[in-house]
Design a protein around this motif. Structure first.
Motif, mmCIF file in Angstrom:
data_model
loop_
_atom_site.group_PDB
_atom_site.id
_atom_site.type_symbol
_atom_site.label_atom_id
_atom_site.label_comp_id
_atom_site.label_asym_id
_atom_site.label_seq_id
_atom_site.Cartn_x
_atom_site.Cartn_y
_atom_site.Cartn_z
ATOM 1 N N PHE A 60 33.911 36.235 44.613
ATOM 2 C CA PHE A 60 35.186 36.493 43.930
ATOM 3 C C PHE A 60 36.129 37.509 44.282
ATOM 4 N N HIS A 61 35.393 38.800 44.267
ATOM 5 C CA HIS A 61 36.404 39.768 44.999
ATOM 6 C C HIS A 61 36.929 39.476 46.349
ATOM 7 N N ILE A 62 36.098 38.735 47.211
ATOM 8 C CA ILE A 62 36.898 38.593 48.369
ATOM 9 C C ILE A 62 38.116 37.733 48.256
ATOM 10 N N ILE A 63 38.007 36.528 47.453
ATOM 11 C CA ILE A 63 39.040 35.634 47.087
ATOM 12 C C ILE A 63 40.211 36.589 46.169
ATOM 13 N N GLU A 64 39.863 37.534 45.295
ATOM 14 C CA GLU A 64 40.837 38.397 44.768
ATOM 15 C C GLU A 64 41.616 39.047 45.741
ATOM 16 N N LYS A 65 41.114 39.561 46.716
ATOM 17 C CA LYS A 65 41.592 40.620 47.591
ATOM 18 C C LYS A 65 42.297 39.863 48.512
ATOM 19 N N ASN A 66 42.028 38.747 49.081
ATOM 20 C CA ASN A 66 42.534 38.080 50.263
ATOM 21 C C ASN A 66 43.347 36.937 50.004
ATOM 22 N N VAL A 67 42.993 36.372 49.023
ATOM 23 C CA VAL A 67 43.861 35.145 48.669
ATOM 24 C C VAL A 67 44.716 35.190 47.451
ATOM 25 N N ARG A 68 44.272 36.001 46.501
ATOM 26 C CA ARG A 68 45.301 36.047 45.238
ATOM 27 C C ARG A 68 46.954 36.299 45.595
ATOM 28 N N PRO A 69 46.762 37.512 46.541
ATOM 29 C CA PRO A 69 48.375 37.861 46.844
ATOM 30 C C PRO A 69 49.213 37.220 47.243
ATOM 31 N N GLN A 70 48.626 36.202 48.168
ATOM 32 C CA GLN A 70 49.668 35.036 48.806
ATOM 33 C C GLN A 70 49.919 33.927 47.839
ATOM 34 N N ARG A 71 48.765 33.592 46.957
ATOM 35 C CA ARG A 71 48.730 32.615 46.113
ATOM 36 C C ARG A 71 49.988 32.439 44.784
ATOM 37 N N ILE A 72 49.861 33.881 44.507
ATOM 38 C CA ILE A 72 50.583 34.375 43.352
ATOM 39 C C ILE A 72 52.163 34.144 43.573
ATOM 40 N N GLN A 73 52.498 34.250 44.838
ATOM 41 C CA GLN A 73 53.730 33.959 45.290
ATOM 42 C C GLN A 73 54.165 32.585 45.840
ATOM 43 N N SER A 74 53.130 31.672 45.571
ATOM 44 C CA SER A 74 53.415 30.238 45.919
ATOM 45 C C SER A 74 54.642 29.578 44.820
ATOM 46 N N ASN A 75 55.373 28.773 45.569
ATOM 47 C CA ASN A 75 56.178 28.156 44.629
ATOM 48 C C ASN A 75 55.644 27.123 43.858
ATOM 49 N N SER A 76 54.307 26.511 44.123
ATOM 50 C CA SER A 76 53.663 25.667 43.175
ATOM 51 C C SER A 76 53.046 26.373 42.036
ATOM 52 N N LYS A 77 53.427 26.010 40.794
ATOM 53 C CA LYS A 77 52.688 26.648 39.683
ATOM 54 C C LYS A 77 51.264 26.391 39.604
ATOM 55 N N GLN A 78 50.580 25.105 40.099
ATOM 56 C CA GLN A 78 49.228 25.031 40.228
ATOM 57 C C GLN A 78 48.600 26.033 41.229
ATOM 58 N N ASP A 79 49.195 26.321 42.104
ATOM 59 C CA ASP A 79 48.599 27.367 43.324
ATOM 60 C C ASP A 79 48.585 28.624 42.460
ATOM 61 N N ARG A 80 49.644 29.023 41.914
ATOM 62 C CA ARG A 80 49.715 30.296 41.166
ATOM 63 C C ARG A 80 48.566 30.283 40.124
ATOM 64 N N ASP A 81 48.434 29.386 39.335
ATOM 65 C CA ASP A 81 47.582 29.498 38.006
ATOM 66 C C ASP A 81 46.097 29.507 38.382
ATOM 67 N N LYS A 82 45.763 28.520 39.469
ATOM 68 C CA LYS A 82 44.335 28.515 39.910
ATOM 69 C C LYS A 82 44.171 28.914 41.401
ATOM 70 N N TRP A 83 44.630 30.346 41.517
ATOM 71 C CA TRP A 83 44.639 30.792 42.878
ATOM 72 C C TRP A 83 43.106 30.989 43.408
ATOM 73 N N TRP A 84 42.290 30.905 42.464
ATOM 74 C CA TRP A 84 40.801 31.072 43.132
ATOM 75 C C TRP A 84 40.246 29.682 43.670
ATOM 76 N N LEU A 85 41.038 28.708 43.375
ATOM 77 C CA LEU A 85 40.456 27.160 43.775
ATOM 78 C C LEU A 85 41.293 26.785 45.149
ATOM 79 N N HIS A 86 40.524 25.937 46.080
ATOM 80 C CA HIS A 86 41.218 25.377 47.061
ATOM 81 C C HIS A 86 42.501 24.625 46.448
ATOM 82 N N ALA A 87 43.692 24.791 47.202
ATOM 83 C CA ALA A 87 44.945 24.227 46.806
ATOM 84 C C ALA A 87 45.056 22.780 46.920
ATOM 85 N N ARG A 88 44.341 22.443 48.103
ATOM 86 C CA ARG A 88 44.168 20.905 48.534
ATOM 87 C C ARG A 88 42.914 20.519 48.543
ATOM 88 N N PRO A 89 42.015 20.465 47.562
ATOM 89 C CA PRO A 89 40.731 20.074 47.874
ATOM 90 C C PRO A 89 40.248 18.640 48.185
#
Length: 287
Positions: A60-89
């Motif tokens: 979780f720490h790896i995702i929080e550090k490396n993925v969350r900063p990009q995902r919370i800037q996404s235009n997609s609400k789904q991507d922002r709200d569930k940043w720890w999950l794969h965007a297109r699973p």
């Protein structure tokens, strides 16, 4: 994605991390590894709520550090709200292959038309096309020059490679309607022989599929193992033609120059035109 050394360290630190460190298969691994083994892992929290993902703090720490900063800037609400999950699973794909242990896969963009069975336990990169089949008959059909002729006719191209788009290459492809069980059994048998022969070639030579088909299509290569693979491909094509009820068509396998001035071991240009014409007629009939 996590490099193998880091993944191993994470699993040694906490064996529980194995639950969410899954093998990630991409096009390069598929085409170039002798056994099509993934070279990296990927952190996957499936469709879990954040509270469950947090029970794996190292990951979780790896995702929080490396993925969350990009995902919370996404235009997609789904991507922002569930940043720890794969965007297109690939939920629909996962449902389609849930009951299978293996599936057929090919690289979306490739110099050659090459399909292979791989485990469903892998996470598949977007550069791959996954077919929800685990039997040798469908391998035989989709690896055949009959399907490949349709693919090259309908796929878009990228330099000397084709881009396999399922909507153009697969959804429109007319499957055989001939009810002959004998023809299907023969196609199933030779498809299994072909897949195993190719697998043994790759293991013995320690080369991937791309290197194998470079030899396959090279007229100067008369090595017994490659010659046998050509024989099996010829048998496989004939079995699929019989499955369509087109035993009258002479494929005349040999080395021919294609539209891109490349030498390929395949059916003759005359046979290819006839195959395409019959497939189009069948396509229109089914439509």
């Amino acid at each position: 994605m996590v490099e193998p050394e880091i993944a191993e360290q994470l699993m040694l630190k906490n064996p529980q991390n194995r639950d969410c460190l899954l093998p990630f298969l991409n096009g390069e691994d598929l085409n170039n590894h002798p056994s099509q083994l993934p070279s990296r892992c990927i952190i996957c929290f499936f469709n879990w709520p954040i509270e469950r993902a947090q029970k794996y703090p190292d990951l979780f720490h790896i995702i929080e550090k490396n993925v969350r900063p990009q995902r919370i800037q996404s235009n997609s609400k789904q991507d922002r709200d569930k940043w720890w999950l794969h965007a297109r699973p690939g939920i629909d794909m996962k449902k389609a292959i849930a009951s299978l242990k293996h599936v057929l896969v090919r690289s979306r963009v490739s110099e050659f038309h090459m399909l292979v069975f791989v485990p469903t336990s892998y996470v598949f990169g977007d550069a791959l096309v996954v077919f929800a089949f685990d039997d040798n008959y469908h391998f035989s059909l989709l690896q055949s020059n009959i399907h490949e002729a349709w693919v090259w006719r309908h796929a878009s191209s990228l330099e000397s490679r084709n881009r396999y788009t399922p909507t153009d290459c697969f959804d429109t492809f007319p499957f055989p309607q001939n009810p002959s069980s004998e023809a299907r059994q023969r196609a199933d048998q030779v498809g299994g022989e072909y897949h195993e022969c190719r697998r043994q070639i790759m293991l013995a030579r320690q080369i991937g599929m791309t290197a194998t088909y470079n030899l396959f299509h090279n007229p100067a290569c008369a090595d017994p193992d490659i010659a046998r693979l050509r024989e099996l491909h010829t048998e496989m094509d004939r079995a699929i033609l019989a499955r369509y009820g087109w035993d009258d068509l002479a494929p005349a396998h040999n080395f021919y120059q294609n539209e891109r001035k490349q030498i390929r071991f395949t059916v003759s240009p005359l046979a290819r035109r006839e195959i395409l014409g019959r497939l189009l007629d069948l396509n229109l009939k089914l439509a």
